[in-house]
Motif scaffolding. Structure first.
Motif, PDB file in Angstrom:
ATOM      1  N   ARG A   1       0.834  -1.206   0.000  1.00 37.39           N
ATOM      2  CA  ARG A   1       0.000   0.000   0.000  1.00 37.39           C
ATOM      3  C   ARG A   1       0.865   1.251   0.000  1.00 37.39           C
ATOM      4  NH1 ARG A   1      -4.921  -1.246   4.257  1.00 37.39           N
ATOM      5  NH2 ARG A   1      -5.930  -2.845   2.999  1.00 37.39           N
ATOM      6  N   LYS A   2       1.922   1.188   0.768  1.00 39.90           N
ATOM      7  CA  LYS A   2       2.832   2.331   0.787  1.00 39.90           C
ATOM      8  C   LYS A   2       3.452   2.536  -0.592  1.00 39.90           C
ATOM      9  CE  LYS A   2       4.053   2.115   5.675  1.00 39.90           C
ATOM     10  NZ  LYS A   2       5.121   1.877   6.652  1.00 39.90           N
ATOM     11  N   LYS A   3       3.855   1.430  -1.174  1.00 40.05           N
ATOM     12  CA  LYS A   3       4.430   1.522  -2.522  1.00 40.05           C
ATOM     13  C   LYS A   3       3.402   2.057  -3.507  1.00 40.05           C
ATOM     14  CE  LYS A   3       7.774  -2.240  -2.055  1.00 40.05           C
ATOM     15  NZ  LYS A   3       8.141  -3.573  -2.500  1.00 40.05           N
ATOM     16  N   LEU A   4       2.179   1.574  -3.365  1.00 43.57           N
ATOM     17  CA  LEU A   4       1.114   2.040  -4.244  1.00 43.57           C
ATOM     18  C   LEU A   4       0.866   3.532  -4.050  1.00 43.57           C
ATOM     19  CD1 LEU A   4      -1.092   1.348  -6.309  1.00 43.57           C
ATOM     20  CD2 LEU A   4      -2.602   0.816  -4.374  1.00 43.57           C
ATOM     21  N   GLY A   5       0.862   3.963  -2.796  1.00 46.69           N
ATOM     22  CA  GLY A   5       0.668   5.390  -2.505  1.00 46.69           C
ATOM     23  C   GLY A   5       1.772   6.234  -3.124  1.00 46.69           C
TER      24      GLY A   5
ATOM     25  N   ALA B   1       3.615   5.404  -5.666  1.00 45.70           N
ATOM     26  CA  ALA B   1       3.474   5.345  -7.124  1.00 45.70           C
ATOM     27  C   ALA B   1       2.389   6.306  -7.583  1.00 45.70           C
ATOM     28  CB  ALA B   1       3.154   3.917  -7.567  1.00 45.70           C
ATOM     29  N   LEU B   2       1.290   6.368  -6.832  1.00 40.62           N
ATOM     30  CA  LEU B   2       0.212   7.294  -7.190  1.00 40.62           C
ATOM     31  C   LEU B   2       0.675   8.739  -7.050  1.00 40.62           C
ATOM     32  CD1 LEU B   2      -2.902   5.553  -5.593  1.00 40.62           C
ATOM     33  CD2 LEU B   2      -2.354   5.771  -8.012  1.00 40.62           C
ATOM     34  N   GLU B   3       1.472   9.029  -6.058  1.00 42.23           N
ATOM     35  CA  GLU B   3       2.013  10.371  -5.907  1.00 42.23           C
ATOM     36  C   GLU B   3       2.890  10.743  -7.109  1.00 42.23           C
ATOM     37  OE1 GLU B   3       4.130  10.654  -2.185  1.00 42.23           O
ATOM     38  OE2 GLU B   3       2.302  10.577  -0.988  1.00 42.23           O
TER      39      GLU B   3
ATOM     40  N   MET C   1       3.584  13.645 -12.157  1.00 41.27           N
ATOM     41  CA  MET C   1       3.816  13.617 -13.612  1.00 41.27           C
ATOM     42  C   MET C   1       2.656  14.283 -14.333  1.00 41.27           C
ATOM     43  SD  MET C   1       5.253   9.927 -14.617  1.00 41.27           S
ATOM     44  CE  MET C   1       6.468   9.090 -13.696  1.00 41.27           C
ATOM     45  N   LEU C   2       1.453  14.056 -13.851  1.00 40.59           N
ATOM     46  CA  LEU C   2       0.294  14.644 -14.504  1.00 40.59           C
ATOM     47  C   LEU C   2       0.279  16.166 -14.314  1.00 40.59           C
ATOM     48  CD1 LEU C   2      -2.541  12.092 -13.661  1.00 40.59           C
ATOM     49  CD2 LEU C   2      -1.492  12.490 -15.878  1.00 40.59           C
TER      50      LEU C   2
END
Length: 117
Positions: free
Chosen positions: A101-105, A107-109, A114-115
């Motif tokens: 989940r931390k990794k996912l968070g 990655a989403l950041e 980037m966006l």
């Protein structure tokens, strides 16, 4: 002194009387008494045999119960170890899931950054 001699005469007279009574008793009841004595001896022997057998059975039962308790204790220890291992594995899996989940968070950041660029 007179008293002692009178006592010894009375004692001898009682012994003679007792022996006469015993002789009459033996004449009248001799066979029955022997039969009763034999039956009582049989009963006592049976009681002794049953008591010995009961003691033996009790000893075997106690040993059997002790063995079963030792087996149960061993089984409980084994089950406890298995449960501890399963719990440790589940905890490790939860830690991995939290790490994911931390990794996912993160990655989403990164994607959000980037966006925004």
């Amino acid at each position: 002194m007179e008293n002692k001699s009178e006592n010894s005469k009375a004692t001898k007279a009682n012994q003679v009387e007792d022996s006469r009574i015993a002789a009459v008793r033996d004449l009248i009841f001799g066979e029955n008494i022997q039969q009763y004595n034999s039956e009582f001896e049989d009963v006592f022997n049976r009681i002794k045999a049953l008591r010995d057998e009961t003691q033996k059975n009790l000893g075997e039962s106690v040993a059997n119960l002790e063995n079963k308790l030792a087996d149960l204790e061993s089984l409980m220890d084994h089950k406890f170890q298995d449960l501890n291992e399963d719990l440790d594995k589940k905890l490790a899996d939860l830690d991995d899931e939290k790490a994911d989940r931390k990794k996912l968070g993160k990655a989403l950041e990164k994607i959000a950054l980037m966006l925004q660029e």
